[in-house]
Every structure is written in C-alpha cells, then in structure tokens.
Design an enzyme around this catalytic site. Structure first.
Site, PDB file in Angstrom:
ATOM      1  N   CYS B 263       0.802  -1.233   0.000  1.00 19.12           N
ATOM      2  CA  CYS B 263       0.000   0.000   0.000  1.00 19.12           C
ATOM      3  C   CYS B 263       0.833   1.281   0.000  1.00 19.12           C
ATOM      4  O   CYS B 263       0.490   2.239  -0.706  1.00 19.12           O
ATOM      5  CB  CYS B 263      -0.977   0.010   1.176  1.00 19.12           C
ATOM      6  SG  CYS B 263      -0.260  -0.463   2.746  1.00 19.12           S
ATOM      7  N   ASP B 387      -7.559   5.317  -1.551  1.00 20.99           N
ATOM      8  CA  ASP B 387      -7.157   4.101  -0.864  1.00 20.99           C
ATOM      9  C   ASP B 387      -6.397   3.143  -1.794  1.00 20.99           C
ATOM     10  O   ASP B 387      -6.957   2.657  -2.778  1.00 20.99           O
ATOM     11  CB  ASP B 387      -8.421   3.404  -0.319  1.00 20.99           C
ATOM     12  CG  ASP B 387      -8.081   2.392   0.747  1.00 20.99           C
ATOM     13  OD1 ASP B 387      -6.939   1.865   0.730  1.00 20.99           O
ATOM     14  OD2 ASP B 387      -8.949   2.111   1.598  1.00 20.99           O
ATOM     15  N   HIS B 389      -5.579   0.136  -1.235  1.00 19.36           N
ATOM     16  CA  HIS B 389      -5.884  -1.261  -0.949  1.00 19.36           C
ATOM     17  C   HIS B 389      -6.894  -1.871  -1.912  1.00 19.36           C
ATOM     18  O   HIS B 389      -7.229  -3.034  -1.808  1.00 19.36           O
ATOM     19  CB  HIS B 389      -6.408  -1.419   0.479  1.00 19.36           C
ATOM     20  CG  HIS B 389      -5.445  -0.922   1.517  1.00 19.36           C
ATOM     21  ND1 HIS B 389      -5.468   0.380   1.972  1.00 19.36           N
ATOM     22  CD2 HIS B 389      -4.415  -1.531   2.157  1.00 19.36           C
ATOM     23  CE1 HIS B 389      -4.505   0.543   2.868  1.00 19.36           C
ATOM     24  NE2 HIS B 389      -3.849  -0.587   2.990  1.00 19.36           N
TER      25      HIS B 389
END
Lengths: 429, 430
Positions: B263, B387, B389
């Site tokens: 990440c 994000d 992820h």
C-alpha cells in the site's frame, strides 16, 4: 449503344497519306482523350518502319507494343493511347483478331508501368480501327480492356474540324524532394531502381491524396472546370498541389544502409481537357497523373541509361555521384492546336536529337524553333559544390554551443538516437 | 498551453500534421551525428517557416498560407477577418440534417471551448520555370533515420483576434515545437508574465498538454477520480484539494500482486505520477523494484530488500522521492490518530501552497490524502482519501461508490495509533 469517336480532320488526311505511301499493312496508334460520353482522337502516328515490316506484310506485334509504350511517355496529361489502327487490303473481319491482340497488348504494357491506381470513372474501352486501303473505308470497333473475354463492339467514327481548339490546359511546377536509403549489401543500379520505384509509389499516393487548387481555389468535386465554351479561345489555368507528409511506422525508425539516393528539383506538369463541360475533378486527376508519370518516366530513363552505360560497369571509387534527369520539352501539334506533345532531353543531347525522336515516334516534322524549351531549365550539375561541402575530415573544432535537440541520450549509440527521437514528443503521458 | 477559463468560452485553434524526419548518419561520432540531426531539425524548422507551409481548416474550403502575409483562400476571407468567423465556413453534420441535431449541439457548446481543427500541409508546387530534378547517389555504409514528428499545437484566441493575429501566434507556437525544452525557458517566462500566472508553477512544460476531451489516456490508469465526487459542505468550511493531475495506483496493478504489503508503494506511485504529470520530472512512475532499489542505493536498506515484500513507511517514501525525483518532503508526526483532527490548518496550508498528494502511514495501513475540508471556526474536518488497498479494475463508478476514493471523517483513523505523514514539497521552478 456503342462509343462515339470524334476525330480531328487532320487524322483523315494522315490516314489517307499512309494508304498511298506504302504497300503491305501499316499499323499505328490513335491518340486522344476519353470521356464517359464520347472520345476524342486528336492525332495518329504510324508504327515506325523497321526492316521486317517494310519487307513483308507481317505485323510486328512486339514492336507495335513497344512503340506504344514509348509514345505514351511523350504524351502530357489528358492525352493517351486510345487504340490501334491498321491499314490493309484485306477485309475488316480478317484483321479483327490481330487488332484485338494489339489493343490488349498495348493497354497491358502501358498500364503495367503506371504508378497510379485506376479510378472508378476511367474509361476502359479502346478503339480498334480498320482502314481498307483501296476503298479508304473505316471500320471502327472497341474492346473493353478490363474484360479479357470482351468482344468487339461497333463504334462511331466521325471526322470534325477544330476538335481541340477550345480545349483547356491546367499546369503546375511540382517540387520533388526524396531521400531513399539503399540496402546495406546492394547498392547497384538495379536495386536503386527497385528502391526508387517503391518510394515513387508512396510519393504518387501522396500526390493523389493531396489537395488541388485551380487558380488559387479549391473547387467542389462536381464543379465544372472553368473551361472554354467559346470556340477558339484558349484557356490556361495554374494549379497548386498541397500535400500532407507521410506517416511512418515507428518500427522502421533506424536502419543500416549502404548509402542513399536523393532526388531533388522540380517538374513542369500539365494536362489538357476537352471542352465538353469537363469536371474539375477530371482536371485534378489528369494533372496529378501527369505529375507522377513525368517523374517516374525520367527516373526510368535515367536508370535505363545507367544500366547500359559502360561507365557504371567499371568499379568506380566515387562515393558520390550525381546525375541530371532530362528536362521536358514541348512540341505543338500543328493540326491540333493548342495541344502539345513532349519529349525529354538529357543535358548531353542536342535539340536536334529531340526533333529526330519526334519524327520517329510521332511522325511529327518539327523545327528547332517550334519547340518550347522554356517550361523547365536543365538541371545543373553541381558536383563542384559537393566537393566543397564539409566532410568528416574537415570538421576539427567542436561546436561552441551544444544544440541538444534530443536530450542526454545523444552521446551514446545510434540505437538510443532512434528511441530518443520518438520520446521527444511525449504524447502518451 | 491552454488555460481553460470557464467564464470565457473562446475558440481554440489546433493544428496537427506530420513532418517527415529523414537523415543519413555516416559516422558514429556523437558530435557529427549531432550536427546532422541538428541540421535536419533546422531544415524542418525552415520548412514550417517557409511560404510553402499551408494550414487547411478541416471540413472547409478555407486554406491559409501563414508565412505569406497570412494569405487566405477563399477570397471572401482576408487576414483582417475575425478569426472566429472561420466557424461559418466549417461544414458540420447539422448543416445537412437541420433541426434534429441542433438542440444537442447547443447544450454541449457551453461546457467546453470550441475547437477549429487545422491540418499542416506543404505546398508542393511553385511558380516555374525551375530546374529539372537531380539524382544524387551516395555510397557509404551508414545509418538511416526516418521517422514522423507528429506536430500538434494549440492557441487560444479571443473574439477580437483577426486571422492575421491568430495565425502569427499559432505559427510561433508551432515552430517552437521544433526547439528543445531547455531553450524554451525564456519563452515560458514571457508567457507566465503574459498570462499573469504564478511564477513557480510549470504551466507550460510539454507534459502539461491540454487533454482534449475526446482523447483517452493510453496507459489505462484513472486520472483524478476525486473530481466526480461531491465535496462536503461544512459550516464556514472550505475545501482544499490537490492541484493538478495524478493517476490512481493501487493493489494488483501492472501484474504485481502486492496485496497486503504494497500500500505505501502504491501511494508513493500516485505521488510520483503527480510530479510526472505536472511536468516536474520526465521519469516514469517507478515500479516496486525500482523503489526498493532506490532505498538500497541510499543506504536505507540492505541488498536483500530488493524483490522482497517488506513494507515501507513515510520516511522511506521521503527518501525515494528525494533519490528518484529530487523532491524534498516534510514529515509530520502525530502520536495518536485523534490528533489528526487538529491538523486542519497545516493540511489546508499544504494543499494551498504545495498542492501535492500526501502519503500517510500508521498502524498497519498506508493511504493517500488528496485534500481536506476544514472549518476554521468549528474545527470540523473531513479528509479526501485515495485508498491503495483496492484490488479491482479501473472502474470509476465502483471506486467512487464504494469509497475507495472518498471523503472520510476523523474516525477513519485508528484513534490510538501513531501516524507519520509525508508531505512532498513542490519544486519552485517553471
């Protein structure tokens, strides 16, 4: 409905003369312009006599075809070989097969040399004319050369005076600037021919798809060519051609070569148009075709010279050679003014060689004074200039200002050069 | 070089066309190769400046010779005609099917500036008589370079610009495309003054090319997914966002399975993409390996780090940005997540002055902060989060609907974990 041939009066006189002059069969070519509605024959020329043909009755098919090929190089845009004629003592039906063979052979040979693609609206009928020597009667038929199985169709053959008197002419002076690499292992004239032909084909496509302006304006596709409707009024127009440079596939950015060939200069190109309400796109088509063929013809002529010349066969240590292409010379057709035919004069030839060729190929009696040599100036051999160009040995001092057009990669191998050149334009961000 | 100002619906002139670049290099000496290539560029430059250079307006009979006193055909148009009048000569579909399509066109016009497309061509004819062609043959083992340079140039014109003005401007821009970036710096300075732009934003670097609405991004990454979101309205609050364009980098892209460990790498890639797209660097977005190698190079990690699945944090992000992009970053430390709610002012300031995306790492997660909505009076705060992820495809709808790019409240953070933020500083150059 058969085709209709409108023939200049002078052609009748010419064919009559041929009837009287010689015994045996006489063949020749009919020259003019086709249009969808009718065809115009502006002049004719007999096949140049050779020893065999003078002796007997036979027709030398190969020579007729070769003659046609050479004659078609001498015709500016708008004029082409429309067909073949034969003068014999026999009946028309006896010569049909021969005429058919000649018409197809002539058409096939001429079209095999053209660099442009045939258009939808091209007329594909060719004329086969039989003249009976004794009666002077003409039998006119046509064959569709696009169809190998086509049979003879009857056609009209009508004489008229002043057929071309109101024809228009469009012309331009077209620049040529090509640089072609020669493959690593093969730099002989034969390969040079192959490389140049390919380049010329690409250039022909560029010209074909270019924008054509007539008298400074882009005319609509279906617009009528501003031609002379009034008789005996000459109309000449200047054209401009705008082209888009070619797109190249990135895969071929860099390659090894054994040398290069460049072709630079200009050609005078022209096309004649019939006066029967021609369309602007016809003028454009004919002019572009003439431009392409005048360049191709001259390159061909030069290469033919090089292949046969003895100088070339010697292994010459010269790295750079320069050859001037012949320049174009025009000769008016006296009986079909304002039309002209043309020929090409090499820089080492005299004008009388041109008049001799005009006599042999087109049976034209021309004086030096009749010729129009003003349209192009002969290419100037600038070999002394080449020697003066800075070569590898003369560059000593480094340049004070480093002009790095392509970033840092320049300093290393050539392979990086190629990729750097394409990276310069970062469009795939 | 297009400043899209929503209040002024001007016209854009865009000229496109290929230029053939051909030359023969008969030496591997760099200096001589330079010379030949420079000479070839100079030839192209003079071609574009010559009287043979022609611009044709697409879908119209209008043709312009910009170097011949801006000569125009048809005759009705003169160099002093208003440039916008060219629109009248352009044949559009609407002209043929009247009524049916006109309403659609009207609604489109207000959102974007209208574009007049031009093609770059060369006039191949000249007034004669000229000399017949010469064939020159050079026999020399060498390298032949041939490629096409896709010229693409844009100027924005106002309603009072004449054709003469507009095209002189366009030609200057076009010939400048044949010059290197470094030589253009003085030119860019002038443009900055002319447009009264901030002195330190590289508006005019090549990479900041205006993205025409009908062109797709060829690399397949989504750009600025946050633009489709509705931003929160807080009492006396303002929204402070990243300035410019970035691409969204996340798990599983580029055939790299970094699910569970990559990440921070992805957040770093997003930041790198920002620097590339704004024209600060020409370097492509680094891969995981390149990031790891950079850390080994600076001595931060051992050699075995390369090819591993080890996590990195803000300090490593700072180090890589410095090593690969020469970008410095500030580090902000919060001892617990709840403190982030009080960092509104700092974050707002960052987006105002730097405008770069922020990487935040803490606990076991890393994210990218693209903006804040903050109220000075109430202290309310929201964070625009990208994000890394996400493991799905580049589907804007899914990404925004499911909140992979979205506004989060202060409770988004682990209230007890400590966080480090890496705030990249924008180089102050043009």
């Amino acid at each position: 409905m058969g085709r209709s041939y409108i023939v200049e009066d002078a052609v009748e006189g010419y064919l009559s003369e041929l009837c009287e002059q010689r015994a045996g069969s006489v063949t020749g070519l009919l020259l003019g312009q086709s249009s969808p509605q009718r065809d115009f024959v502006v002049t004719a020329t007999r096949t140049p006599p050779t020893e065999e043909t003078l002796a007997g009755n036979s027709v030398d098919k190969e020579w007729v075809t070769e003659h046609a090929r050479q004659v078609s190089r001498m015709l500016p845009g708008g004029l082409s070989v429309l067909g073949v004629f034969i003068i014999t003592d026999t009946e028309a039906k006896d010569t049909l097969t021969t005429l058919r063979q000649l018409v197809f052979a002539v058409e096939n040979l001429i079209s095999s040399e053209t660099l442009w693609s045939p258009a939808e609206d091209d007329v594909t009928d060719c004329v086969a004319l039989h003249v009976n020597r004794k009666t002077r009667k003409t039998f006119c038929r046509t064959f569709d050369v696009k169809d190998p199985k086509s049979t003879a169709k009857p056609a009209d053959w009508k004489y008229q005076s002043g057929v071309c008197s109101s024809w228009g002419m469009v012309s331009c002076c077209l620049l040529v600037d090509m640089l072609v690499p020669l493959p690593d292992k093969r730099t002989d004239p034969e390969y040079m021919d192959k490389c140049l032909k390919e380049e010329l084909r690409g250039w022909a496509q560029q010209v074909e798809s270019g924008v054509c302006l007539i008298d400074g304006k882009k005319l609509a596709e279906d617009a009528e060519f501003p031609g002379g409707q009034k008789r005996n009024v000459r109309q000449t127009y200047t054209a401009q051609i705008l082209i888009t440079p070619r797109e190249q596939r990135l895969a071929e950015v860099e390659r090894r070569c054994g040398g290069s060939v460049s072709l630079t200069g200009a050609v005078h190109s022209r096309a004649y148009l019939h006066s029967n309400k021609p369309k602007a796109r016809l003028a454009e088509k004919l002019l572009k075709r003439d431009a392409v063929s005048t360049v191709a013809t001259r390159v061909q002529m030069l290469l033919e010279e090089l292949l046969t010349s003895e100088e070339e066969n010697k292994s010459s240590g010269k790295h750079k050679r320069e050859h001037c292409l012949p320049h174009r010379v025009f000769c008016p057709l006296k009986a079909s003014r304002p039309l002209c035919v043309c020929d090409y004069q090499f820089s080492d030839e005299s004008v009388c060689e041109v008049t001799e060729r005009l006599k042999e190929m087109l049976d034209i009696d021309a004086d030096e004074g009749d010729l129009d040599t003003r349209q192009e100036s002969p290419a100037e051999n600038t070999e002394r200039e080449i020697a003066a160009e800075p070569t590898m040995e003369t560059v000593v001092a480094p340049e004070p200002k480093r002009n790095t057009f392509i970033g840092v990669a320049m300093a290393t191998a050539v392979a990086l050069l190629a990729s750097a050149a394409s990276m310069l334009y970062l469009y795939d961000v | 070089m297009v400043v899209t100002d929503s209040s002024d619906s001007g016209t854009i002139l865009r000229v496109r066309g290929p230029l053939e670049f051909r030359c023969q290099l008969d030496s591997t000496d760099a200096l001589l190769m330079h010379k030949v290539i420079s000479r070839t560029f100079a030839t192209l430059h003079s071609q574009v400046k010559s009287e043979s250079c022609v611009l044709t307006v697409c879908e119209s009979p209008v043709i312009i010779w910009p170097n011949k006193g801006v000569y125009v055909t048809p005759e009705e148009i003169t160099p002093n005609t208003l440039c916008e009048d060219i629109h009248q000569w352009i044949q559009t579909d609407e002209q043929e099917s009247a009524g049916k399509r006109s309403s659609k066109k009207k609604s489109k016009k207000s959102s974007a500036a209208s574009v007049i497309n031009l093609s770059l061509m060369m006039e191949a004819t000249k007034t004669g008589p000229l000399s017949a062609p010469i064939l020159r043959r050079t026999l020399q083992k060498s390298h032949f370079l041939s490629t096409t340079l896709p010229m693409d140039c844009v100027v924005r014109i106002t309603c009072s610009d004449t054709i003469k003005d507009a095209f002189e401007c366009l030609m200057e821009a076009l010939t400048h495309q044949l010059l290197p970036d470094s030589q253009l710096e003085t030119h860019r300075k002038e443009l900055h003054q002319q447009f009264e732009l901030q002195g330190d934003w590289p508006y005019f670097r090549r990479a900041n090319a205006f993205h025409f609405p009908n062109e797709l991004y060829k690399d397949g990454y989504l750009r600025n997914p946050h633009m489709v979101l509705t931003h929160p309205t807080l009492d006396n609050g303002k929204v402070y966002l990243v300035q410019g364009i970035y691409s969204y980098h996340h798990y599983m892209q580029d055939h790299v399975d970094d699910n569970g460990w990559g990440c921070a790498y992805r957040s770093l890639q997003t930041i790198c993409s920002w620097f590339q797209q704004q024209g600060y660097v020409e370097r492509a977005v680094p891969t995981h390996r390149e990031i790891q190698k950079a850390l080994v190079d600076v001595g931060d990690k051992q050699g075995s780090f390369v090819g591993s699945r080890q996590w990195i944090g803000s300090i490593e992000v700072q180090a890589v940005l410095n090593q690969l992009l020469e970008v410095t970053s500030k580090i902000m430390f919060v001892s617990q997540g709840s403190e982030l709610a009080s960092k509104g002012r700092e974050l707002a300031n960052h987006f105002l002055t730097e405008g770069t995306p922020i990487m935040i790492g803490g606990g076991v997660l890393a994210h990218t902060i693209l903006g804040v909505a903050w109220s000075e009076t109430t202290g309310q705060i929201r964070y625009l989060i990208l994000d890394p992820h996400y493991t799905g495809a580049e589907n804007l709808q899914v990404i925004t609907d499911k909140g992979w790019c979205g506004w989060k409240g202060p409770d988004f953070w682990d209230q007890t974990a400590y966080y480090n933020l890496c705030l990249p500083q924008r180089p102050k150059v043009i």
